[in-house]
Write a protein that holds these residues in place. Structure first.
Motif, mmCIF file in Angstrom:
data_model
loop_
_atom_site.group_PDB
_atom_site.id
_atom_site.type_symbol
_atom_site.label_atom_id
_atom_site.label_comp_id
_atom_site.label_asym_id
_atom_site.label_seq_id
_atom_site.Cartn_x
_atom_site.Cartn_y
_atom_site.Cartn_z
ATOM 1 N N ALA A 74 0.837 -1.207 0.000
ATOM 2 C CA ALA A 74 0.000 0.000 0.000
ATOM 3 C C ALA A 74 0.869 1.253 0.000
ATOM 4 N N LYS A 75 1.947 1.240 0.784
ATOM 5 C CA LYS A 75 2.865 2.382 0.824
ATOM 6 C C LYS A 75 3.525 2.599 -0.532
ATOM 7 N N VAL A 76 3.848 1.492 -1.217
ATOM 8 C CA VAL A 76 4.488 1.613 -2.533
ATOM 9 C C VAL A 76 3.589 2.387 -3.481
ATOM 10 N N ALA A 81 7.161 9.291 -4.816
ATOM 11 C CA ALA A 81 8.537 8.987 -5.231
ATOM 12 C C ALA A 81 8.573 7.747 -6.121
ATOM 13 N N PHE A 82 7.725 6.755 -5.802
ATOM 14 C CA PHE A 82 7.682 5.544 -6.608
ATOM 15 C C PHE A 82 7.181 5.853 -8.013
ATOM 16 N N THR A 263 15.328 6.322 -10.536
ATOM 17 C CA THR A 263 14.815 5.124 -11.189
ATOM 18 C C THR A 263 14.412 4.106 -10.127
ATOM 19 N N LEU A 264 13.724 3.053 -10.551
ATOM 20 C CA LEU A 264 13.161 2.115 -9.594
ATOM 21 C C LEU A 264 14.231 1.415 -8.774
ATOM 22 N N VAL A 265 15.282 0.930 -9.417
ATOM 23 C CA VAL A 265 16.313 0.197 -8.677
ATOM 24 C C VAL A 265 17.055 1.132 -7.728
ATOM 25 N N HIS A 266 17.316 2.356 -8.161
ATOM 26 C CA HIS A 266 17.983 3.306 -7.278
ATOM 27 C C HIS A 266 17.091 3.665 -6.097
ATOM 28 N N GLN A 284 8.888 -3.008 -2.984
ATOM 29 C CA GLN A 284 9.185 -2.292 -4.228
ATOM 30 C C GLN A 284 9.851 -3.213 -5.247
ATOM 31 N N SER A 285 10.751 -4.077 -4.782
ATOM 32 C CA SER A 285 11.429 -4.999 -5.695
ATOM 33 C C SER A 285 10.468 -6.039 -6.267
#
Length: 307
Positions: A74-76, A81-82, A263-266, A284-285
């Motif tokens: 839910a936070k993601v 920022a995501f 970016t997503l990985v960063h 997130q991953s």
């Protein structure tokens, strides 16, 4: 008494077990050679992946984690920022993947008609950047983008133009990284395309020549369709790599200015190792994994090769 069909099922299971054990005994030396790799795979890939999935449902604490269910997910999806990182990653992928694959196809098509020694030279020349550490490549490009003494601003000075803060302003930072990625030769793609072109039968080109086709028509109607499996593999490979872009970001911009190059990985890296929110980083991953999976399935269905 057991029914007849149950006896038949048990008999088939026993037969399969016997066959498997026989094959293992027969090829035990091969399994012994595979065992070290299997142990490494389980220890450093399989277990961390499973643990990341479990961790995504927890709030990690050194002394006893707390189970929070889908709270991290839910936070993601509630995090701006995501979505900023997702937008930047999409743009990076949308531009670099087609450019890299198409440029690799064109370069390989130009190299293929050359002689043996010329092909070897260009293979090595275009593949060399691939084996060079991306850290070193990023450091060189960061110098070229430098506002005060960088190569690009030096060239702009020849034409009386003001220097540009390539990596220091939101309007140009991400595009600077995209340009860098596009100008690095896609060496793996060039090598694979050359190998695939070498396996195409010359009789197809001879028949097309008899029918009056020119070189461009033969390339368009014969070469490109027969390279479709290779194109599919390279698009998938390049897409996965673009979604996982990290080294260039951390070496050149750190995700800034603001979130313009995040970016997503960063973002996952910062969430886990700067903010120590390992449960949220794991969530997130997992979301990133499913995004890549969806894109891979779509690309496979669009570009799949049907005989």
């Amino acid at each position: 008494m057991k029914p007849v069909h149950q006896h038949a099922v048990e008999a088939r299971i026993e037969t399969k077990k016997s066959t498997v054990l026989t094959q293992i005994k027969k090829n035990y030396s091969a399994y012994l050679f595979l065992l070290p790799k299997l142990i490494l795979f389980v220890a450093f890939i399989a277990i961390p992946v499973v643990w990341a999935f479990v961790l995504s449902f927890q709030e990690f604490k050194v002394f006893g984690s707390e189970w929070v269910g889908f709270e991290n997910y839910a936070k993601v999806f509630q995090s701006s920022a995501f979505y900023d990182a997702l937008k930047n990653t999409f743009l990076f992928t949308l531009v670099t993947v087609p450019f890299n694959v198409i440029s690799a196809l064109i370069i390989a098509s130009l190299i293929h008609p050359l002689g043996k020694w010329s092909q070897s030279f260009f293979r090595g020349a275009f593949y060399l950047p691939t084996v060079t550490s991306m850290v070193i490549v990023a450091m060189v490009w960061r110098w070229m983008y430098n506002h005060d003494f960088g190569l690009f601003n030096y060239v702009l000075g020849w034409f009386g133009m003001d220097p540009i803060n390539w990596l220091g302003q939101s309007s140009t930072a991400l595009w600077s990284l995209i340009i860098m990625q596009c100008l690095i030769p896609f060496g793996v793609g060039i090598i694979l395309y050359l190998a695939a072109m070498g396996s195409i039968s010359e009789s197809l080109y001879e028949a097309a020549t008899i029918d009056g086709a020119n070189s461009f028509q033969k390339w368009l109607q014969i070469t490109i369709p027969l390279l479709k499996p290779t194109t599919l593999y390279l698009v998938l490979l390049s897409t996965i790599g673009s979604f996982q872009v990290f080294t260039q970001i951390i070496m050149m911009t750190g995700g800034g200015p603001g979130t313009s190059t995040e970016t997503l990985v960063h973002l996952i890296y910062k969430t886990g190792f700067r903010d120590f929110e390992f449960g949220l980083a794991a969530a997130q991953s997992i979301v990133l994994f499913f995004i890549i999976l969806v894109f891979s399935v779509i690309q496979f269905r669009v570009l799949r090769y049907d005989d």
